[in-house]
Design a protein around this motif. Sequence first.
Motif, PDB file in Angstrom:
ATOM      1  N   VAL A 144      -8.885 -51.075 133.247  1.00 62.55           N
ATOM      2  CA  VAL A 144     -10.133 -50.450 134.042  1.00 62.55           C
ATOM      3  C   VAL A 144     -10.951 -49.560 133.642  1.00 62.55           C
ATOM      4  N   PRO A 145     -12.098 -50.112 133.554  1.00 66.88           N
ATOM      5  CA  PRO A 145     -13.053 -48.716 133.154  1.00 66.88           C
ATOM      6  C   PRO A 145     -13.564 -47.006 133.990  1.00 66.88           C
ATOM      7  N   VAL A 146     -13.222 -46.818 132.588  1.00 70.18           N
ATOM      8  CA  VAL A 146     -13.468 -44.812 133.049  1.00 70.18           C
ATOM      9  C   VAL A 146     -14.796 -44.281 133.640  1.00 70.18           C
ATOM     10  N   ASN A 147     -15.747 -44.776 132.218  1.00 66.31           N
ATOM     11  CA  ASN A 147     -16.818 -44.373 132.748  1.00 66.31           C
ATOM     12  C   ASN A 147     -17.947 -46.031 131.883  1.00 66.31           C
ATOM     13  N   ILE A 148     -19.227 -45.059 131.987  1.00 62.93           N
ATOM     14  CA  ILE A 148     -20.391 -46.490 131.481  1.00 62.93           C
ATOM     15  C   ILE A 148     -20.904 -44.970 130.608  1.00 62.93           C
ATOM     16  N   HIS A 149     -21.061 -45.710 129.350  1.00 66.37           N
ATOM     17  CA  HIS A 149     -22.942 -45.108 128.419  1.00 66.37           C
ATOM     18  C   HIS A 149     -23.177 -46.261 128.485  1.00 66.37           C
ATOM     19  N   ARG A 150     -24.756 -45.568 128.559  1.00 70.92           N
ATOM     20  CA  ARG A 150     -25.886 -46.686 127.780  1.00 70.92           C
ATOM     21  C   ARG A 150     -26.711 -46.787 127.110  1.00 70.92           C
ATOM     22  N   SER A 151     -26.745 -47.865 125.924  1.00 64.56           N
ATOM     23  CA  SER A 151     -26.844 -47.986 124.911  1.00 64.56           C
ATOM     24  C   SER A 151     -28.365 -47.921 124.501  1.00 64.56           C
ATOM     25  N   ASN A 152     -29.120 -48.612 125.265  1.00 65.03           N
ATOM     26  CA  ASN A 152     -30.611 -48.712 125.069  1.00 65.03           C
ATOM     27  C   ASN A 152     -31.722 -48.244 125.437  1.00 65.03           C
ATOM     28  N   VAL A 153     -31.070 -46.411 125.302  1.00 66.00           N
ATOM     29  CA  VAL A 153     -31.942 -45.598 125.584  1.00 66.00           C
ATOM     30  C   VAL A 153     -33.162 -45.480 124.394  1.00 66.00           C
ATOM     31  N   LEU A 154     -34.475 -45.052 124.867  1.00 67.67           N
ATOM     32  CA  LEU A 154     -35.117 -44.073 124.156  1.00 67.67           C
ATOM     33  C   LEU A 154     -35.974 -42.883 123.828  1.00 67.67           C
ATOM     34  N   TRP A 155     -35.014 -42.538 123.001  1.00 68.36           N
ATOM     35  CA  TRP A 155     -35.372 -40.579 123.340  1.00 68.36           C
ATOM     36  C   TRP A 155     -36.341 -40.427 122.474  1.00 68.36           C
ATOM     37  N   THR A 156     -37.657 -39.646 123.559  1.00 66.82           N
ATOM     38  CA  THR A 156     -38.255 -38.646 122.634  1.00 66.82           C
ATOM     39  C   THR A 156     -38.828 -37.631 122.863  1.00 66.82           C
ATOM     40  N   ASN A 157     -39.534 -37.279 121.614  1.00 62.97           N
ATOM     41  CA  ASN A 157     -39.948 -35.627 121.221  1.00 62.97           C
ATOM     42  C   ASN A 157     -40.791 -35.676 122.032  1.00 62.97           C
ATOM     43  N   LYS A 158     -41.110 -34.771 122.929  1.00 59.26           N
ATOM     44  CA  LYS A 158     -42.484 -35.130 123.704  1.00 59.26           C
ATOM     45  C   LYS A 158     -43.752 -34.832 123.324  1.00 59.26           C
ATOM     46  N   SER A 159     -43.283 -32.996 122.553  1.00 56.45           N
ATOM     47  CA  SER A 159     -44.579 -32.681 121.718  1.00 56.45           C
ATOM     48  C   SER A 159     -44.771 -33.651 121.052  1.00 56.45           C
ATOM     49  N   VAL A 160     -44.018 -33.824 120.610  1.00 57.47           N
ATOM     50  CA  VAL A 160     -44.554 -35.485 118.839  1.00 57.47           C
ATOM     51  C   VAL A 160     -45.479 -35.976 119.481  1.00 57.47           C
ATOM     52  N   LEU A 161     -45.922 -36.161 121.119  1.00 54.73           N
ATOM     53  CA  LEU A 161     -45.934 -37.701 121.296  1.00 54.73           C
ATOM     54  C   LEU A 161     -46.953 -37.396 122.104  1.00 54.73           C
ATOM     55  N   ALA A 162     -47.464 -35.864 122.526  1.00 58.32           N
ATOM     56  CA  ALA A 162     -48.610 -34.873 123.322  1.00 58.32           C
ATOM     57  C   ALA A 162     -49.226 -34.609 121.612  1.00 58.32           C
ATOM     58  N   ASP A 163     -49.058 -34.208 120.862  1.00 57.34           N
ATOM     59  CA  ASP A 163     -49.566 -34.149 119.663  1.00 57.34           C
ATOM     60  C   ASP A 163     -50.411 -35.368 119.041  1.00 57.34           C
ATOM     61  N   ALA A 164     -50.253 -36.258 119.273  1.00 54.80           N
ATOM     62  CA  ALA A 164     -50.606 -37.727 118.732  1.00 54.80           C
ATOM     63  C   ALA A 164     -51.803 -37.927 119.776  1.00 54.80           C
ATOM     64  N   GLY A 165     -50.892 -37.613 121.072  1.00 52.58           N
ATOM     65  CA  GLY A 165     -52.023 -38.380 121.582  1.00 52.58           C
ATOM     66  C   GLY A 165     -51.381 -39.833 122.510  1.00 52.58           C
ATOM     67  N   VAL A 166     -50.431 -39.490 122.421  1.00 47.84           N
ATOM     68  CA  VAL A 166     -49.661 -41.254 123.292  1.00 47.84           C
ATOM     69  C   VAL A 166     -49.062 -39.801 124.631  1.00 47.84           C
ATOM     70  N   THR A 167     -50.081 -40.860 125.771  1.00 42.87           N
ATOM     71  CA  THR A 167     -49.708 -40.133 126.759  1.00 42.87           C
ATOM     72  C   THR A 167     -48.906 -40.817 127.572  1.00 42.87           C
ATOM     73  N   ALA A 168     -48.685 -42.144 127.653  1.00 42.90           N
ATOM     74  CA  ALA A 168     -48.412 -43.364 128.569  1.00 42.90           C
ATOM     75  C   ALA A 168     -46.804 -44.071 127.727  1.00 42.90           C
ATOM     76  N   ALA A 169     -46.059 -44.096 128.730  1.00 44.89           N
ATOM     77  CA  ALA A 169     -44.414 -44.686 127.769  1.00 44.89           C
ATOM     78  C   ALA A 169     -44.881 -45.625 127.867  1.00 44.89           C
ATOM     79  N   PRO A 170     -44.045 -46.141 126.396  1.00 46.50           N
ATOM     80  CA  PRO A 170     -44.309 -47.757 126.315  1.00 46.50           C
ATOM     81  C   PRO A 170     -43.335 -48.440 127.059  1.00 46.50           C
ATOM     82  N   THR A 171     -44.298 -49.464 127.863  1.00 45.85           N
ATOM     83  CA  THR A 171     -42.834 -50.380 128.738  1.00 45.85           C
ATOM     84  C   THR A 171     -42.445 -51.518 128.455  1.00 45.85           C
TER      85      THR A 171
END
Lengths: 416, 298
Positions: A144-171
């Motif tokens: 019986v599973p008690v919880n779920i974690h998601r493993s395919n998540v890409l975490w981003t550093n907002k300032s780093v992306l903004a400073d480099a000019g990456v505006t749209a999240a890659p899909t």
Amino acid sequence: MGRMRRAAVAAVGALALLSPAACGGADSGADQEVEVFTWWADGGEKAGLDGLVAAFDEQCDYSFVNGAVAGGAGSNAKQVLASRLQQGDAPDTFQAHAGAELSDYIAAGQIEDLSALYEEWGLTEALPPGLIDNLSVDGKVYSVPVNIHRSNVLWTNKSVLADAGVTAAPTTLADLFAALDTLKTAGINAPLAIGKDWSQLMLLEAVLISDLGPESFTGLWTGATDWNSPEVTQGLENYKRLLSYTNADRDTYDWTDAGKLLMDGKAGFFLMGDWAPSDFETKGFTDFDHIAFPGNGDTFQWLADSFVLPQGAKNPEGTKCWLKTVGSAEGQQSFNIKKGSIPARTDVTEADYPAYQQSAIQAWKTGTQVPSCAHGAACSQGAVEAANSAIGKFSSDQDLAGLQKAMSAAAALGKN
Amino acid sequence: MLTRVRRWGPGLLLISPSLLLLGVFVYGLIGWTIKVSMSDRHTAAESDGFVGLSNYVDLFTNDINGRFLHSLRNLLIFTVVFLLGTMLLGLLWAFLLERGVRAEGLFRTVYLFPMAVSFVASGVVWRWLMNSGQGDDAGGLNAIFGQLNLGFLQNPWWTDPEWGMVAMAVPAIWQLSGYVMALFLAGFRGIPAELREAAAVDGASTFQLYRRVLFPQLTPVALSALIIVGHMSMKMFDLIMSVSGAQWLTEVPAVYVWQTLLTSDYAKASAISVILLLLVALVIVPYLVQTMRTERRS
């Protein structure tokens, strides 16, 4: 006569040495106790367990006995558990990653089929069908599973992306490569942070989900998809290319060290399961965002902790009540709010949860579920270990053909 | 008859507990391990099908990525560097101290102290020192090299795929050179002064004195040092676990046993253990035989 006495003394001495603590270790055998064996000994995990126990005390007439074994991210506990199971001294229930990691216990006949109880408790409806498919072995469910974690998540550093000019999240993967190139041009040498073996395995899996789609990806671990197909080769090549954007000393990094690269702005992206934000927040980093790994679409790669009914449990009725609590909406809520994961059930009130968990619950309900090998949902313990070894070798020698062959052999482990 | 029993009976009775304990817990369990290594017990499930030596053959011919051979290669590099390093440094230090430097007692303690630290504790520190980051990301020794404008000395340490095990041997050398030094120093001190005097009277130069008179006397000490350090090296586990953790790059047989055991592959883990035991026995048994012979002679 003196000699006789000396012999007698020697005999007594020998006997005394030979009878070390023959007593002790007798179990009290109280019917009303349920020993719950876990490796949740501190932090959010302990808090979650306490929450679960509170629900258990309310719903059941049994008393909870904490059999937690700390340390080694569960490896200590697994050793203790293995020896107890062999001696026929099974705890009333124990924690195990849901999915293929249970296959050894199932093959050894050490845990019981819970399919009938799933029907009785309505879990068949409450859990998403994709999850039940992943959990089933020959049509039977054993935990019986008690919880779920998601493993395919890409975490981003907002300032780093903004400073480099990456505006749209890659899909898509192509978007991701473009974003990584942009970051590199902006002076971020290793824009994708990564840690050692298992976290690299997570990245490989995420890339393969993008290149194969959820169904064929799951087939890689069940034997339905051929590891030597051109699609897999394409995926492995993409993985190799992604590795070239990562920190070169990745094999010396634990996941928290790799996460620090993201926090320090030395990287723009970091692939990690959704236990990462609690680490970020503990360390005072809030400038992060998250996206599903590019190209994964609505695929939700899960891993889960679960509880089982061991063969020969002293108090099986008590265990069933524990499992019922574990599967119940109240039990899952009191556990997950504290641990930072989400309930496996889909009939939960999202509003009760913090922001990230709300979005994860939404994604869990609507997405396609695929299991994670790195965390034992898709792979047996032997297969995970062999895959980690193969990934570690590839990290140092970049031998694609060797990786393909080794992963194919690793995935086949524990399937005879 | 009875008198004879009386003669050796009490003695036997007194050592019988330790004999029994050794018999069961050492030799009995070695036998058990060998038995498991020849079974097909690859999962937690009970299974005692006899498969002969096939687990051993698989290790050498059929392991994914040739993993076992890789771990043996790592062990070989580690052992060679570890032995050479400790023997050379130990001999050098013993030689210097023997020449009569000032504050010998202090130096002896300083050199011997690292041995008092456990491999786990020193491993954690060396993990920081041997940080593989270079340039701006440098840490530990690499950072020191950078600050001293010795940037060319920066290296990836144990993360180098080919020669990483050489770096892994550095902490081990650091810990045990002092011990080898103490052995050699005792060896030097054990050489009677008459030999030196006789050599001086015969007009031997200092070089000749060492080359022809003193060093030959140290052979038994050197052999003991080799055996002691060598068998430690073969079983190396804790240092590697605390510097790199269990991973492909630095895997040696002892770590491989651990990894295999964690996945409940008892047969494979036992087979590796038995090979490890044989390797160590290869070093130790001739030594024991030789010691017994010399003891009988004296």
